[in-house]
Write a protein that holds these residues in place. Structure first.
Motif, PDB file in Angstrom:
ATOM      1  N   ASP A  57       0.967  -1.702   0.261  1.00  0.00           N
ATOM      2  CA  ASP A  57       0.083   0.367   0.479  1.00  0.00           C
ATOM      3  C   ASP A  57       1.007   0.538  -0.077  1.00  0.00           C
ATOM      4  O   ASP A  57       0.867   2.467  -0.902  1.00  0.00           O
ATOM      5  N   VAL A  58       1.931   1.477   0.800  1.00  0.00           N
ATOM      6  CA  VAL A  58       2.711   2.461   0.863  1.00  0.00           C
ATOM      7  C   VAL A  58       2.392   2.154  -0.604  1.00  0.00           C
ATOM      8  O   VAL A  58       3.809   3.658  -0.569  1.00  0.00           O
ATOM      9  N   PHE A  59       3.895   1.183  -0.877  1.00  0.00           N
ATOM     10  CA  PHE A  59       4.355   1.096  -2.824  1.00  0.00           C
ATOM     11  C   PHE A  59       3.264   1.877  -3.404  1.00  0.00           C
ATOM     12  O   PHE A  59       3.457   3.216  -4.342  1.00  0.00           O
ATOM     13  N   SER A 118       8.619   7.249   7.358  1.00  0.00           N
ATOM     14  CA  SER A 118      10.035   6.224   7.255  1.00  0.00           C
ATOM     15  C   SER A 118       9.680   5.535   5.250  1.00  0.00           C
ATOM     16  O   SER A 118      10.207   5.146   5.045  1.00  0.00           O
ATOM     17  N   LEU A 119       8.341   4.586   5.507  1.00  0.00           N
ATOM     18  CA  LEU A 119       8.660   3.413   4.636  1.00  0.00           C
ATOM     19  C   LEU A 119       8.263   4.326   3.520  1.00  0.00           C
ATOM     20  O   LEU A 119       8.928   4.179   2.130  1.00  0.00           O
ATOM     21  N   GLN A 126      11.059   4.570  -0.415  1.00  0.00           N
ATOM     22  CA  GLN A 126      10.753   4.097  -1.058  1.00  0.00           C
ATOM     23  C   GLN A 126      11.075   5.353  -2.031  1.00  0.00           C
ATOM     24  O   GLN A 126      11.843   5.041  -3.646  1.00  0.00           O
ATOM     25  N   ILE A 127      11.067   6.112  -1.861  1.00  0.00           N
ATOM     26  CA  ILE A 127      11.614   7.404  -2.607  1.00  0.00           C
ATOM     27  C   ILE A 127      13.053   7.552  -2.587  1.00  0.00           C
ATOM     28  O   ILE A 127      13.864   7.821  -3.420  1.00  0.00           O
TER      29      ILE A 127
END
Length: 338
Positions: free
Chosen positions: A217-219, A252-253, A257-258
């Motif tokens: 989901d964070v992706f 943080s997640l 990803q960045i």
């Protein structure tokens, strides 16, 4: 590939020696289970396990050459075949008679099926025993699947329980649940039970029954944000909050990803291909593939600015009270210049 070997096993074409190598434990477990299923007369007394870090390989050979009791064949699992990889001999607990193993591999027992397991990223290809083992045994490389191979595996898993899933919906399953085979197998079995072992696993079934992992989901959240899709970004963010995710953890997640986007872009400019990038960064090739195909990712300079802002947000979240959810939401609503 594992699928081809599994089909032969299911058809009753069982070889005397198998070598399983790689890091995907689910492929190891599935192979053993399929062998057990293909040997219906196998009982507990005829299923023998050895740990080759604790037991010399001679014990495996001796067991294989001993006739099974009231059974056609026995199944022997020889785990941790560390003599196939480079290692510090001073730390070896046991010494293996590899010359004896070489001789035996040329003429293995017809009344035993021996599975050597080498759960390592790579074997020492320079070793004579490694070369001979690969020549004489049926090899299954238990590597993490990706792309079309992963989709084909999902479709075969669905077929094995009497259901069907299209390639498009198999990709949706990966997008939601991730690419870990054990997790995917669990979800497929759950959906098969829901469908009573028949019919089609559709997008609606997947979305109703399969929980999204926070990482996936964070992706999706990060992908929507860098693409400038503010409504999608806010919607995914609110879903994560409703699922109990904390803004500090999400910050943080997202930053992770960045950073991954920056690293992928840098290595791509240097001429690295997908597999090289994945190996260098220690991430699954599927994640790299998605990033390399995404043409909406900003330049590295802009991504670095985003990282700086995320660092400021992280500080605010850790040093202030009140509605922390609003801090990250305002960040998502800021216009993103590419």
């Amino acid at each position: 590939m594992a699928n081809a070997v599994w089909k032969k096993i299911a058809a009753g074409q069982i070889d005397p020696v198998y070598l399983l190598t790689g890091l995907e434990q689910h492929i190891f477990d599935t192979t053993v289970n399929r062998l057990k299923k293909a040997m219906p007369d196998l009982d507990e007394a005829s299923l023998i396990r050895f740990d080759l870090e604790e037991t010399p390989v001679e014990a495996v050979i001796e067991e294989a050459d001993t006739l099974p009791f009231l059974q056609e064949r026995k199944l022997i699992i020889a785990g941790n075949a560390n003599f196939l990889k480079a290692q510090d001999k001073s730390r070896e607990k046991v010494t293996h008679n590899l010359a004896m193993l070489e001789t035996w591999l040329a003429n293995p027992s017809p009344t035993a099926v021996v599975v050597f397991m080498a759960p390592y990223e790579k074997l020492d290809a320079r070793k004579r025993i490694t070369k001979i083992m690969k020549e004489q045994a049926t090899v299954i490389e238990a590597e993490r699947l990706q792309g079309k191979d992963l989709i084909a595996w999902i479709q075969q898993e669905a077929s094995s329980i009497g259901t069907y899933i299209s390639a498009e919906d198999a990709q949706l399953l990966v997008d939601i649940a991730g690419d870990q085979l054990l997790t995917l197998a669990t979800e497929i079995n759950k959906m098969g039970t829901y469908l009573n072992g028949e019919g089609e696993i559709t997008a609606s079934v997947i979305e109703s029954l399969v929980p999204r992992t926070p990482e996936m989901d964070v992706f999706r959240l990060t992908d929507a944000y860098v693409a400038g899709r503010v409504p999608d970004t806010i919607s995914i963010y609110h879903d994560l909050l409703r699922n109990g995710e904390e803004p500090i953890m999400l910050t943080s997640l997202i930053a992770s990803q960045i950073r991954l986007m920056i690293h992928v872009g840098t290595l791509r400019k240097k001429g690295y291909h997908q597999q090289q990038i994945a190996k260098t960064l220690g991430v699954h090739p599927y994640r790299v593939k998605l990033m390399m195909e995404n043409r909406q990712i900003p330049q590295a300079e802009r991504l670095l600015v985003i990282l700086d802002k995320l660092a400021e947000i992280d500080y605010k979240l850790k040093s202030t009270g009140g509605k922390r959810e609003r801090v990250l939401e305002l960040f998502f609503m800021e216009p993103l210049r590419k």
